[in-house]
Structure formats: C-alpha cells, structure tokens
Write an enzyme that holds these catalytic residues in place. Structure first.
Site, PDB file in Angstrom:
ATOM      1  N   CYS A 181     -10.095 -25.585  14.530  1.00  0.00           N
ATOM      2  CA  CYS A 181      -8.706 -25.298  14.170  1.00  0.00           C
ATOM      3  C   CYS A 181      -7.777 -25.764  15.300  1.00  0.00           C
ATOM      4  O   CYS A 181      -8.230 -26.135  16.385  1.00  0.00           O
ATOM      5  CB  CYS A 181      -8.511 -23.821  13.852  1.00  0.00           C
ATOM      6  SG  CYS A 181      -8.295 -22.743  15.285  1.00  0.00           S
TER       7      CYS A 181
ATOM      8  N   ASP B 216       0.865  -1.170   0.000  1.00  0.00           N
ATOM      9  CA  ASP B 216       0.000   0.000   0.000  1.00  0.00           C
ATOM     10  C   ASP B 216       0.911   1.233   0.000  1.00  0.00           C
ATOM     11  O   ASP B 216       2.112   1.134   0.247  1.00  0.00           O
ATOM     12  CB  ASP B 216      -0.919  -0.058   1.229  1.00  0.00           C
ATOM     13  CG  ASP B 216      -2.096   0.909   1.101  1.00  0.00           C
ATOM     14  OD1 ASP B 216      -2.208   1.571   0.058  1.00  0.00           O
ATOM     15  OD2 ASP B 216      -2.889   0.995   2.057  1.00  0.00           O
TER      16      ASP B 216
ATOM     17  N   CYS C 111      -8.291 -23.983  18.641  1.00  0.00           N
ATOM     18  CA  CYS C 111      -9.551 -24.231  19.342  1.00  0.00           C
ATOM     19  C   CYS C 111      -9.682 -25.678  19.816  1.00  0.00           C
ATOM     20  O   CYS C 111     -10.452 -25.949  20.743  1.00  0.00           O
ATOM     21  CB  CYS C 111     -10.723 -23.841  18.453  1.00  0.00           C
ATOM     22  SG  CYS C 111     -10.682 -22.097  18.038  1.00  0.00           S
TER      23      CYS C 111
ATOM     24  N   CYS D 165     -15.204 -24.074  16.714  1.00  0.00           N
ATOM     25  CA  CYS D 165     -14.224 -24.128  15.632  1.00  0.00           C
ATOM     26  C   CYS D 165     -13.343 -25.344  15.876  1.00  0.00           C
ATOM     27  O   CYS D 165     -13.141 -25.749  17.023  1.00  0.00           O
ATOM     28  CB  CYS D 165     -13.396 -22.848  15.645  1.00  0.00           C
ATOM     29  SG  CYS D 165     -11.988 -22.856  14.526  1.00  0.00           S
TER      30      CYS D 165
END
Ligand SMILES: [Zn+2]
EC number: 2.4.2.48
Length: 491
Positions: A281, A93, A284, A279
C-alpha cells in the site's frame, strides 16, 4: 426477494449482493466494510475514506452524538452527511454497545430511532440487548424477548425511507440464535446484524462464532443481508463471508493503529517487531518500519490506520473476486492457516457443509484439494447426496484404475478421492474435475470410501466390486462387507 437486497453471485455460503439504501440514494455492493467513525476522533476523515479508500458506507454511533450537546445540535442542524462530510451511505448504531458496557443508557428505542431519522441516518439501529456468550439460558432467553419487543417497536415506528436493522441475539445458544433469526426475518426490518460476537472474537473462539452465525442464518431467509457486528479483522473476513455474512464494521483499523499495531491477513503484528512491511500500500511503499516508528505519535497513528484500512479493503476485494471465480473456500483454507483457532473456525464451518451446500453453485471453475479439510467441503457432501439418485446396473465395478476389457461387469465407474464413485460420463463435470494432489491423504480416501458406502446402501440389489490403489485397512473398514475388494497395487 427483499426489496433492498439482491444477490448477484454466490460461492459456498458467500455472496456478492447489492444493498439498496434509498435514503442515501445509493447502492452498496456487498460484502462491504463499514469503517467505524467516532464522531469525536477523526483518525482518517470520512471524506478520505470515500475518496482514497472507496468506502461506500460507514457506521457511526448516534448515541454518542445524542449525548454530546455540541454534536447533537450540529447533527440536527446540518445533518449527519454534512457533519461527517461523507457522500456515501451512513449507518448508525444506537447505544446498545454502551448498554452492554455500562449496564444502562438513557434513551429508548423509539427515541433513538426518531433521533437517527432526524439527523439523516440511512440505516438505523434499535436498542437491542447484546447478551454476552456463556450466560445462563434463562438470561439469554429473557434478553432475547426484550430485543424482540424492541424490534416490534422499531417495526411500528415512523422511519420513512430509512432502513432499520434487526439485531439477532441469543448468546451462545444455537436454538435461541435460530429462533431470533426467524423472528427478525419475520419483521419488515431490513438489515440483520448478528450481535454480541465481539467477545467470541476477542477470545479467538472462531469455532463458536461460526456456530452462532450458522444458527442465525438458519433462522434468517437466504435473501437477508447479514451484518457481523463488530467484526473488523481482515484475517476472519473470508471465513465469515463463506458463512453468509455480507457486512462488516471495522473500528479495528483505528483502535489497533492507536496501539502501534499493524494488521495483516495473517494476524496482527506490533510495529516494534517488524523489520519489513509485508504490504504494497502507499504507506508501506513510502516508509520503512523504522521510519514509521520515528514519526510523531499522531502522524504514526494516522499512517498505521491508513495501512490497516488498505489491507482491510484489499481483503474484501480479494473475497469478492474469489466469489466470482468460485474459489472462496480455497481462500478460506489459506486464511485458516493463519492461526490454529482460525482452523477451528474453518473446521466448524465444514460441520455446516450441508447447510452451505444448499446455496453453493452446482458448477464453478475449480475445486482445488489443498488440505485434508477439503474432503469435507459442500461439493463432496453434494456428490454423496447425488449418489443416492444415480441408477446402477446389477453388477458394478468401482475402480481407481482403467475400465476392464472383460464383460465381467455390467459397467465400471471411476473412483476418485475425495468424492468416491461416479459414472465415467460425469468425469468432465464439476466438481469431479478437481485438482487433487498425487499424494492423497487419509481424509480423501475416507470420504471416497464413504461415497462407496452410500452407493452400496442405496442399491442393496447390486453386486459391487471395488478396485482400489492400496487403501489402508482402516479406510476399507468404511466399505460395506458385501463389496468384493481388489487391491490394484497387490501384484
Ligand atoms: Zn500497507
């Protein structure tokens, strides 16, 4: 076709594409998520983004690097890829965000593009003017003129193999966004961020966001890769992809983690409020919410950021699979239920159904009618357009029931909500194979009645009879008076 972008598959306005990034010697599959890396703060290292999360591309801010003596020297000496230790593509950016926050910055487009090239950026950004929503038209138009001048500067700059983005501004004025899109598309620049939508998303104005993106897309060619700049919440990815956005950048995963906030595809939750982690993942499955809360600050932030990224990347994969399967709009309908403002966003998307219809595949695997909004999907719009081209006999029965045994009519077509009438020969073809609930809703019946009306209007010489399963009077009002009505439930 643009050289750097190839579309492989489409569904509604969404597409799976390949963005070739020559300077990085790589191809990025879209829709893609670009995690935002703050060069000063390493919540999740870029190396880990690549190795653990499969990130093919990230975005960092060249203006921050330019403004920091140590970082600038290191970036110039080592190059951005070594500085960050990231093997994929790197977009940078330009400081436009700082410009919008602080009112001024101390570099020009020419300077910052040269700097981005020197440090080895793969996709650079000029200094555009991110005009906020709801400003006066005069200001939006004047800002846009400045942005367009800078795109022209960027076009003439010596950028080598580096791709350069062409931001599309125009505030909340659809005609300005469309004009900006057309201008950007006319340059030889490569990637097209729809800019300054963050304030809309922060205020949950998903309806306005959809209008802004739809307008930009009308100006941009269908083959232009579109970046929804600053959109990082997984809840809205499906909606944005269905509009035709290809690239997303997420600072949200790290910013939310810093505030103990946990991302889900149904919205954001405060870690303090969670008794369970919805979740699967690695974070988790290894922790309970109480265990996460008990971690030291830095560790907790890092674990939450990792979860936030997992859920974000998983949603991108789910969307890609939905495009392959052809049920992206079913996914959008599900996500729209997460928040009433998301539903506003989806309903606004359907306002643009005719625009989406132009790119929507003619045949897909399934059409599931899962909400009354389904009655306004592009497939229904297309069927009604098709009705205008079908040839009809002198007397035609349109019926929700069986074909009659008598020869009272020249032919009998089926009527299925939400599509309306069609010749029986088409009943095995998409989308007329749709799965529709037995308990039909008003929107589906109204859409079917509109289909009848279209067919009648196109064929004034034909005598029509409609045999319906007890349609309410308000629905039948949409059917032209010339049509004879039979209520199949009457006896
Ligand atoms: Zn998780």
């Amino acid at each position: 076709m643009r050289e750097s972008f190839e579309i492989r598959d489409t569904d509604a306005g969404g597409r799976i594409g390949e963005l070739t990034v020559p300077r990085a010697g790589t191809t990025v599959e879209t829709p893609a998520l670009l995690p935002v890396i703050n060069p000063n703060l390493d919540t999740i290292s870029p190396r880990r983004l690549a190795d653990e999360f499969g990130a093919e591309i990230l975005i960092t801010n060249s203006y921050i690097i330019h403004g920091d003596d140590t970082l600038r020297e290191r970036a110039l000496e080592e190059g951005l890829h070594d500085l960050l230790d990231f093997p994929g593509a790197i977009m940078t950016d330009s400081g436009s965000f700082q410009l919008s926050e602080y009112g001024e910055i101390d570099v020009t487009t020419t300077e910052i593009l040269a700097f981005q090239r020197e440090i080895g950026s793969d996709i650079a950004t000029p200094v555009d003017i991110p005009t906020p929503p709801d400003v006066s038209r005069e200001r939006a138009a004047a800002d846009l003129e400045t942005t367009q001048e800078r795109l022209e500067v960027a076009e003439t700059a010596d950028t080598g193999e580096m791709l350069v983005s062409a931001p599309v501004q125009g505030s909340t004025y659809p005609d300005l966004r469309e004009r900006a899109g057309r201008h950007a598309d006319g340059t030889d620049l490569d990637v097209f961020p729809v800019g300054a939508v963050v304030p809309l998303m922060n205020d949950y104005r998903y309806d306005d966001m959809v209008d802004v993106v739809a307008a930009a897309k009308r100006g941009l060619g269908a083959d232009a890769p579109v970046h929804l700049f600053g959109a990082g919440h997984p809840m809205m990815f499906a909606l944005a992809v269905a509009m035709g956005c290809d690239l997303f950048d997420s600072a949200a995963y790290a910013l939310y983690a810093r505030d103990d906030r946990y991302l889900t595809v149904r919205g954001t939750r405060a870690l303090d409020d969670l008794e369970y982690l919805p979740c699967s993942c690695a974070v988790c499955t290894a922790h309970s919410p109480a265990e996460l809360r008990a971690l030291p600050d830095a560790e907790r932030e890092s674990e939450l950021a990792a979860h936030n990224l997992h859920v974000t990347f998983a949603e991108i994969r789910r969307i890609k699979q939905a495009i392959r399967t052809g049920d992206l709009l079913e996914l959008v309908e599900q996500r729209a239920r997460a928040h009433p403002t998301m539903l506003d966003g989806y309903r606004t998307l359907l306002d643009h159904a005719a625009q989406l219809e132009r790119r929507d595949p003619v045949s897909k695997g399934s059409f599931f009618y899962t909400s009354h909004e389904s009655a306004r999907r592009p497939e229904v719009v297309r069927h009604h357009q098709r009705l205008e081209r079908l040839s009809v006999p002198d007397t035609l029965l349109l019926t929700e029931g069986n074909a009659p045994r008598s020869d009272e009519f020249d032919d009998a077509w089926r009527v299925e909500p939400p599509f309306g009438p069609f010749p029986r020969a088409l009943s095995k073809s998409y989308p007329l194979t749709a799965e529709v609930p037995a308990r039909t809703d008003r929107a589906a019946l109204e859409a079917a009645a509109d289909g009848v009306a279209t067919l009648v209007a196109t064929n004034p010489e034909t005598t029509f009879t409609l045999a319906h399963e007890g349609w309410p009077a308000a629905v039948l009002e949409r059917v032209p008076d010339a049509v004879a009505l039979v209520d199949l439930t009457a006896n």
